[in-house]
Design an enzyme around this catalytic site. Sequence first.
Site, PDB file in Angstrom:
ATOM      1  N   GLY A 289       5.079 -12.457 -12.307  1.00 36.77           N
ATOM      2  CA  GLY A 289       4.226 -11.344 -11.883  1.00 36.77           C
ATOM      3  C   GLY A 289       4.773 -10.017 -12.372  1.00 36.77           C
TER       4      GLY A 289
ATOM      5  N   ARG B  29       2.993 -16.694 -17.549  1.00 38.80           N
ATOM      6  CA  ARG B  29       3.535 -17.866 -16.868  1.00 38.80           C
ATOM      7  C   ARG B  29       3.531 -18.976 -17.922  1.00 38.80           C
ATOM      8  NH1 ARG B  29       1.416 -15.087 -12.077  1.00 38.80           N
ATOM      9  NH2 ARG B  29       3.341 -14.751 -10.922  1.00 38.80           N
TER      10      ARG B  29
ATOM     11  N   ASP C 130      11.421 -14.700  -8.331  1.00 37.06           N
ATOM     12  CA  ASP C 130      12.052 -15.951  -7.955  1.00 37.06           C
ATOM     13  C   ASP C 130      11.910 -17.063  -9.017  1.00 37.06           C
ATOM     14  OD1 ASP C 130      13.169 -17.046  -5.530  1.00 37.06           O
ATOM     15  OD2 ASP C 130      11.443 -18.395  -5.587  1.00 37.06           O
TER      16      ASP C 130
ATOM     17  N   THR D  21       9.881  -7.656  -8.855  1.00 37.46           N
ATOM     18  CA  THR D  21       8.736  -8.187  -8.105  1.00 37.46           C
ATOM     19  C   THR D  21       8.349  -7.187  -7.026  1.00 37.46           C
ATOM     20  OG1 THR D  21       8.082  -9.815  -6.437  1.00 37.46           O
ATOM     21  CG2 THR D  21      10.427  -9.592  -6.803  1.00 37.46           C
TER      22      THR D  21
ATOM     23  N   ASP E 138       7.116  -7.908  -4.264  1.00 33.68           N
ATOM     24  CA  ASP E 138       7.232  -8.529  -2.937  1.00 33.68           C
ATOM     25  C   ASP E 138       8.558  -8.253  -2.220  1.00 33.68           C
ATOM     26  OD1 ASP E 138       4.786  -9.610  -3.424  1.00 33.68           O
ATOM     27  OD2 ASP E 138       5.515 -11.613  -3.904  1.00 33.68           O
TER      28      ASP E 138
ATOM     29  N   ASP F 256      11.192  -9.998  -2.298  1.00 33.28           N
ATOM     30  CA  ASP F 256      11.607 -11.236  -1.624  1.00 33.28           C
ATOM     31  C   ASP F 256      12.825 -11.900  -2.260  1.00 33.28           C
ATOM     32  OD1 ASP F 256      10.340 -11.948  -3.939  1.00 33.28           O
ATOM     33  OD2 ASP F 256       9.109 -13.515  -3.055  1.00 33.28           O
TER      34      ASP F 256
ATOM     35  N   ARG G 168       3.431 -13.167  -0.945  1.00 35.39           N
ATOM     36  CA  ARG G 168       3.220 -14.623  -0.846  1.00 35.39           C
ATOM     37  C   ARG G 168       4.030 -15.268   0.260  1.00 35.39           C
ATOM     38  NH1 ARG G 168       4.474 -17.389  -6.402  1.00 35.39           N
ATOM     39  NH2 ARG G 168       5.605 -15.436  -6.438  1.00 35.39           N
TER      40      ARG G 168
HETATM   41  P1  ADP Z   1       7.867 -15.044 -10.612  1.00 31.39           P
HETATM   42  O1  ADP Z   1       9.010 -14.899 -11.550  1.00 31.39           O
HETATM   43  O2  ADP Z   1       7.092 -13.765 -10.456  1.00 31.39           O
HETATM   44  O3  ADP Z   1       8.275 -15.663  -9.295  1.00 31.39           O
HETATM   45  P2  ADP Z   1       6.625 -17.600 -11.453  1.00 31.39           P
HETATM   46  O4  ADP Z   1       7.042 -18.330 -10.240  1.00 31.39           O
HETATM   47  O5  ADP Z   1       5.230 -17.801 -11.936  1.00 31.39           O
HETATM   48  O6  ADP Z   1       6.792 -16.012 -11.307  1.00 31.39           O
HETATM   49  O7  ADP Z   1       7.642 -17.996 -12.633  1.00 31.39           O
HETATM   50  C1  ADP Z   1       7.523 -17.412 -13.905  1.00 31.39           C
HETATM   51  C2  ADP Z   1       7.890 -18.387 -14.979  1.00 31.39           C
HETATM   52  O8  ADP Z   1       9.258 -18.799 -14.833  1.00 31.39           O
HETATM   53  C3  ADP Z   1       7.113 -19.701 -14.988  1.00 31.39           C
HETATM   54  O9  ADP Z   1       5.851 -19.581 -15.592  1.00 31.39           O
HETATM   55  C4  ADP Z   1       8.044 -20.598 -15.778  1.00 31.39           C
HETATM   56  O10 ADP Z   1       7.916 -20.362 -17.163  1.00 31.39           O
HETATM   57  C5  ADP Z   1       9.412 -20.127 -15.320  1.00 31.39           C
HETATM   58  N1  ADP Z   1       9.868 -21.000 -14.235  1.00 31.39           N
HETATM   59  C6  ADP Z   1       9.607 -20.940 -12.919  1.00 31.39           C
HETATM   60  N2  ADP Z   1      10.177 -21.955 -12.240  1.00 31.39           N
HETATM   61  C7  ADP Z   1      10.807 -22.710 -13.165  1.00 31.39           C
HETATM   62  C8  ADP Z   1      11.580 -23.925 -13.130  1.00 31.39           C
HETATM   63  N3  ADP Z   1      11.791 -24.573 -11.972  1.00 31.39           N
HETATM   64  N4  ADP Z   1      12.072 -24.397 -14.297  1.00 31.39           N
HETATM   65  C9  ADP Z   1      11.863 -23.748 -15.453  1.00 31.39           C
HETATM   66  N5  ADP Z   1      11.152 -22.639 -15.560  1.00 31.39           N
HETATM   67  C10 ADP Z   1      10.625 -22.104 -14.447  1.00 31.39           C
END
Ligand code: ADP
Length: 326
Positions: free
Chosen positions: A14, A75, A106, A129, A131, A133, A175
């Site tokens: 995000g 993503r 996260d 982020t 959030d 969080d 979230r």
């Molecule tokens: P944020 O970083 O805002 O929490 P996301 O949860 O969508 O956003 O994670 C962003 C990107 O980080 C994902 O699209 C993916 O490419 C990578 N990612 C997230 N979790 C994993 C994981 N368990 N293993 C590998 N890559 C991950």
Amino acid sequence: MATIKCIGILTSGGDAPGMNAAIRAVTRTAIFHGLQVKGIYRGYKGLITGEIAEFKSQNVSNIIQLGGTILKTARCKEFRTPEGRAIAYETMQREGIDALVVIGGDGSLTGARIFAQEFNIPCVGLPGTIDNDLYGTDSTIGYDTALNTILDAVDKIRDTATSHERLFFVEVMGRDAGFLALNGAIASGAEAAIIPEFNTEVDQLEEFIKNGYRKSKNSSIVLVAESELTGGAMHYAERVKNKYLDYDVRVTILGHLQRGGSPSAQDRILASRLGAAAIEALLDDQRNVMIGIVHDEIVYVPFSKAIKNDKPIKAELVNVLRALSI
Ligand code: ADP
């Protein structure tokens, strides 16, 4: 450990206001220390497709005040697979990138942690982020700006809520965390906040009706964190409509406007400090840590801690909101 000559930087997940200020700080601090910098576009996707450009100091001119991220974000499902990450590693080798700075939430830091462990790459994360969080930092990049955006919106809703004597449920982002809802409610003078952290403990609507809502008040505003745990603002509005028939209920969902806008002074300073500290950390042989600020001091938080631990909501804030909304 081989010396670092070239840093790759990406924003992922995000977007959040202040990410550009962080990109600028990472780039300029790296160049200041004689390192080469490469901007990786669209998060981990760019690492897989090779959408990468060298960044000079001018590439980050005039961006500190801009919302969003000039590197774009995405993503990337492929990065969740070992095959995808292997391609990302090949790209890094081809481009001569020795270390990574990942700005994101996260999920992005989880990806960075796995990638760093698999290929033994020096990797540092910045908490980006709205959030707030992430555990191990008092604030995340974008949180303060989003909070100010919420204030702007709620102040306007208050004008119309008072004129019509209505009960408004205003849905804000968050979230899994109620920081925006709770601090947004305190700062805007809202009557209550419904947050995911308390969802299993009490029926927050009944609490609000019991404690907060007074017939003598000519309007009420309740901030609701958008979350599967709370069910969101619509859920509460429906419940009130069905049970408390004399309330004139309305819903406003603030949505994506909370992510936009020029970053606040606080977010620009936070992002600048964290960005500079990311390079200092890499030069100091720190690996697999998120940079945070606690009590105004830079701290290094191991990825495992930042990701796994939940940042607790302060009971004091809940009490303040309750006392001030009578
Ligand atoms: P944020 O970083 O805002 O929490 P996301 O949860 O969508 O956003 O994670 C962003 C990107 O980080 C994902 O699209 C993916 O490419 C990578 N990612 C997230 N979790 C994993 C994981 N368990 N293993 C590998 N890559 C991950």
